[in-house]
Scaffold this motif. Structure first.
Motif, PDB file in Angstrom:
ATOM      1  N   GLY A  97       0.813  -1.210   0.000  1.00 16.45           N
ATOM      2  CA  GLY A  97       0.000   0.000   0.000  1.00 16.45           C
ATOM      3  C   GLY A  97       0.842   1.253   0.000  1.00 16.45           C
ATOM      4  N   GLY A 100      -6.136   0.813  -2.117  1.00 22.91           N
ATOM      5  CA  GLY A 100      -7.557   0.873  -1.786  1.00 22.91           C
ATOM      6  C   GLY A 100      -8.351   1.560  -2.869  1.00 22.91           C
ATOM      7  N   PHE A 117      -6.292  -2.305  -7.238  1.00 23.65           N
ATOM      8  CA  PHE A 117      -6.496  -2.733  -5.851  1.00 23.65           C
ATOM      9  C   PHE A 117      -6.533  -4.253  -5.760  1.00 23.65           C
ATOM     10  CE2 PHE A 117      -9.716  -2.910  -2.143  1.00 23.65           C
ATOM     11  CZ  PHE A 117      -8.690  -2.947  -1.196  1.00 23.65           C
ATOM     12  N   LEU A 133      -4.518   0.046   4.010  1.00 24.31           N
ATOM     13  CA  LEU A 133      -5.720   0.387   3.256  1.00 24.31           C
ATOM     14  C   LEU A 133      -6.081   1.867   3.298  1.00 24.31           C
ATOM     15  CD1 LEU A 133      -7.914  -2.594   4.439  1.00 24.31           C
ATOM     16  CD2 LEU A 133      -6.949  -2.296   2.153  1.00 24.31           C
ATOM     17  N   HIS A 134      -6.411   2.394   2.132  1.00 28.08           N
ATOM     18  CA  HIS A 134      -7.001   3.722   1.975  1.00 28.08           C
ATOM     19  C   HIS A 134      -8.424   3.547   1.463  1.00 28.08           C
ATOM     20  CE1 HIS A 134      -7.220   8.012   0.596  1.00 28.08           C
ATOM     21  NE2 HIS A 134      -8.029   7.476  -0.297  1.00 28.08           N
ATOM     22  N   GLU A 135      -9.342   4.350   1.986  1.00 26.07           N
ATOM     23  CA  GLU A 135     -10.723   4.309   1.469  1.00 26.07           C
ATOM     24  C   GLU A 135     -11.389   5.656   1.673  1.00 26.07           C
ATOM     25  OE1 GLU A 135     -14.799   4.650   1.772  1.00 26.07           O
ATOM     26  OE2 GLU A 135     -13.763   4.221   3.667  1.00 26.07           O
ATOM     27  N   GLN A 142     -15.161  -1.540  -1.200  1.00 25.81           N
ATOM     28  CA  GLN A 142     -13.888  -1.977  -0.621  1.00 25.81           C
ATOM     29  C   GLN A 142     -14.075  -3.170   0.302  1.00 25.81           C
ATOM     30  OE1 GLN A 142     -10.669   0.513  -0.410  1.00 25.81           O
ATOM     31  NE2 GLN A 142     -10.229   0.241   1.752  1.00 25.81           N
ATOM     32  N   ALA A 156      -6.732  -0.530   8.530  1.00 21.79           N
ATOM     33  CA  ALA A 156      -7.534   0.531   7.926  1.00 21.79           C
ATOM     34  C   ALA A 156      -6.823   1.840   8.246  1.00 21.79           C
ATOM     35  CB  ALA A 156      -8.950   0.515   8.481  1.00 21.79           C
ATOM     36  N   TYR A 169     -14.546  -3.658   9.622  1.00 18.79           N
ATOM     37  CA  TYR A 169     -13.106  -3.914   9.545  1.00 18.79           C
ATOM     38  C   TYR A 169     -12.652  -4.860  10.650  1.00 18.79           C
ATOM     39  CZ  TYR A 169     -12.175  -0.292   6.013  1.00 18.79           C
ATOM     40  OH  TYR A 169     -12.119   0.441   4.857  1.00 18.79           O
TER      41      TYR A 169
END
Length: 267
Positions: A97, A100, A117, A133-135, A142, A156, A169
């Motif tokens: 990463g 995401g 992703f 993770l990016h969201e 996701q 996260a 999560y």
């Protein structure tokens, strides 16, 4: 507010932000003086991974992620997956990463984001690395992809969501990255409420420096630039919300980060 009597693991630093171009080494010194024993450098693309790795060669207390941020998904090279797989074999690279989905700013098309992703989720499984993770504005998609790829090891990063998202999560087995967003009385209310449900064994602190300067910080820098040295301000806010001691927060966060990134022993 700042507390250097504990050992801190900052699990999110954008060290090669242009905001640090003039004093990167000083930022490291400030972090050390504040008790930050280990920091994880975040990669947004493979070029930044190379910068991070070069820095890690001279600083034993630094680790790095390797991957492609959703904003960069449309700028990948033809052989990017081969390059990334090779990087993930390196000892200092501990997570895939920042990867995401970001359906807010849409710097890369949605379909391209999903493709990149999913490729990174596959590499995380095949190389036994955590996902970082990016969201943003893409939570349902996701979570669906994480379940589909049976992802159970990751964080996260810079979590800003509510209780429902937190639980989703946690149900996957992931850790939750808490930043200075928690200290924002304007934007952080839902996150503050969700902290009641965050178990100590899933907590990881990260500054996301130079972004998200904690608003509860005494003597805020005029530049508004965040640094790893300010991580204890996040812990102070979390302590106010949960009743946990700052000492326990520091201990759990560091232990959890070392477990996640397979760094059980101090660097």
């Amino acid at each position: 507010m700042l507390n250097n009597q504990y050992s801190w693991f900052d699990a999110g630093v954008n060290l090669f932000s242009a905001q640090y171009d003039t004093d990167r080494a000083q930022v490291m010194q400030n972090a050390s003086a504040a008790g930050v024993g280990t920091m994880l450098l975040i990669s947004s693309d493979l070029a930044e991974t190379a910068d991070n790795l070069s820095w890690c060669q001279n600083y034993d207390n630094c680790l790095t992620t390797a991957g492609v941020h959703p904003h960069q998904a449309s700028a990948i090279a033809a052989d990017w997956q081969t390059q990334l797989e090779q990087l993930l074999r390196l000892e200092k690279v501990v997570a895939v990463g920042e990867c995401g989905l970001d359906f807010n700013r849409m710097f890369s098309p949605q379909a391209q984001q999903i493709q990149v992703f999913e490729a990174q989720l596959h590499l995380a499984k095949s190389t036994d690395k955590a996902v970082y993770l990016h969201e943003r504005d893409a939570f349902d998609t996701q979570i669906s992809l994480l379940k589909q790829h049976q992802i159970s090891r990751g964080i996260a990063h810079c979590f800003t969501g509510d209780f429902t998202q937190l639980k989703a999560y946690l149900d996957l087995g992931l850790y939750i990255g808490i930043t200075g967003w928690l200290c924002d009385e304007r934007r952080g209310q839902l996150l503050q409420q969700a902290m009641t449900y965050l178990p100590a064994d899933r907590l990881i602190l990260e500054t996301d420096a130079p972004y998200l300067l904690p608003r509860n910080l005494d003597n805020k820098p005029k530049s508004r630039r965040n640094e790893p040295a300010f991580i204890s301000a996040i812990a102070a806010q979390l302590s106010n919300l949960t009743g946990w001691s700052v000492a326990d927060i520091a201990k759990h966060s560091e232990y959890n980060a070392r477990q996640l990134f397979h760094r059980e022993q101090s660097q």
